[in-house]
Design an enzyme around this catalytic site. Structure first.
Site, mmCIF file in Angstrom:
data_model
loop_
_atom_site.group_PDB
_atom_site.id
_atom_site.type_symbol
_atom_site.label_atom_id
_atom_site.label_comp_id
_atom_site.label_asym_id
_atom_site.label_seq_id
_atom_site.Cartn_x
_atom_site.Cartn_y
_atom_site.Cartn_z
ATOM 1 N N THR A 265 0.804 -1.222 0.000
ATOM 2 C CA THR A 265 0.000 0.000 0.000
ATOM 3 C C THR A 265 0.844 1.283 0.000
ATOM 4 O OG1 THR A 265 -0.090 -0.117 2.420
ATOM 5 C CG2 THR A 265 -1.907 -1.143 1.205
ATOM 6 N N GLU A 266 2.132 1.172 -0.232
ATOM 7 C CA GLU A 266 3.032 2.320 -0.087
ATOM 8 C C GLU A 266 2.609 3.531 -0.916
ATOM 9 O OE1 GLU A 266 5.598 -1.247 1.030
ATOM 10 O OE2 GLU A 266 3.969 -0.801 -0.359
#
Length: 259
Positions: free
Chosen positions: A135-136
């Site tokens: 999810t960066e």
């Protein structure tokens, strides 16, 4: 070494490394990364360890980077952030190139850096309720280090899907993508992983496992002809190893070999 953020235990030639910050969903910080590096090093040099199981305490496998840790990174200089990034890089290299087989036992969500840990393991099993993803990009960050390994593991197309969208996927989808080996019911995953580990301990030569893993991880590091030359050399060297001689003798004599 005494650990504060992880648990380390060895039983029946299996080392269990447990992320142990359940109140923080086993989120990663600098101290935990350092302890993981120490634990994997300890397992590598322990002749009584043949297989490693990596798991998390509590409801999550690992939620990625700790929020307080992320806040601190904003105050670091570029040199400090580079040094910190290299610590994580070295942990990833350590797991990926480890002499022992590493199995992920995923009993909760594995997100961002947590999913990165799963990516690095040789074998990975998860419960049906687990969600996985990188999810960066959703917080303006990048999955820089894990991208190198994920492309190798599941291919460029699927890696682009997961890394660019930052979406979480089900364990079933992760298995379909090749990120997991299998989805196992929650009430039997511990038993299943223990059985896989035991089968590796008793059913395969430690030297053969180490050399085979080295061959697999080295495939992308060199041109095809060089990889084949290395494979041929490893083949010849393994034939001279005591494990191979014992194994072939037992096979020819129709004897069960217990490693």
């Amino acid at each position: 070494m005494a650990f504060e953020h992880i648990l380390y235990d060895v039983k029946d030639r299996v080392a269990s490394i447990t992320l142990h910050r359940p109140e923080k969903r086993n989120a990663l910080n600098g101290a935990m990364v350092a302890e993981l590096r120490a634990a994997f090093k300890q397992a590598e040099t322990d002749p009584d360890v043949k297989v490693i199981i990596l798991k998390g305490a509590g409801e999550a496998f690992c939620a990625g980077a700790d929020l307080e840790y992320l806040q601190q990174l904003q105050l670091n200089t570029r040199e400090e952030n580079l040094a910190d990034s290299k610590e994580l890089m070295q942990l990833m290299q350590q797991i990926y190139y480890h002499d022992k087989i590493v199995i992920a036992q995923v009993e909760g969500h594995a997100v961002a850096g947590g999913c990165g840990l799963v990516t690095l393991c040789d074998l990975s099993y998860a419960v049906p309720a687990a969600k996985l993803g990188y999810t960066e990009v959703k917080i303006g960050f990048i999955p820089a280090l894990v991208a190198v390994f994920l492309v190798r593991k599941i291919g460029e197309g699927r890696a682009r899907d997961l890394l660019l969208t930052g979406r979480l996927i089900t364990a079933e989808k992760a298995a379909d993508y090749g990120l997991l080996n299998e989805v196992i019911p929650a009430d039997s995953i511990a038993e299943h992983v223990a059985r896989v580990a035991n089968d590796l301990c008793t059913g395969a030569s430690a030297n053969s496992l180490k050399v085979t893993k080295k061959l697999i991880t080295g495939v992308f590091d060199q041109p095809l002809d060089n990889a084949l030359e290395q494979a041929a050399r490893s083949n010849a060297e393994t034939r001279e190893h005591t494990d191979c001689q014992r194994g072939i003798k037992a096979f020819l004599n129709k004897e069960k070999m217990v490693w």
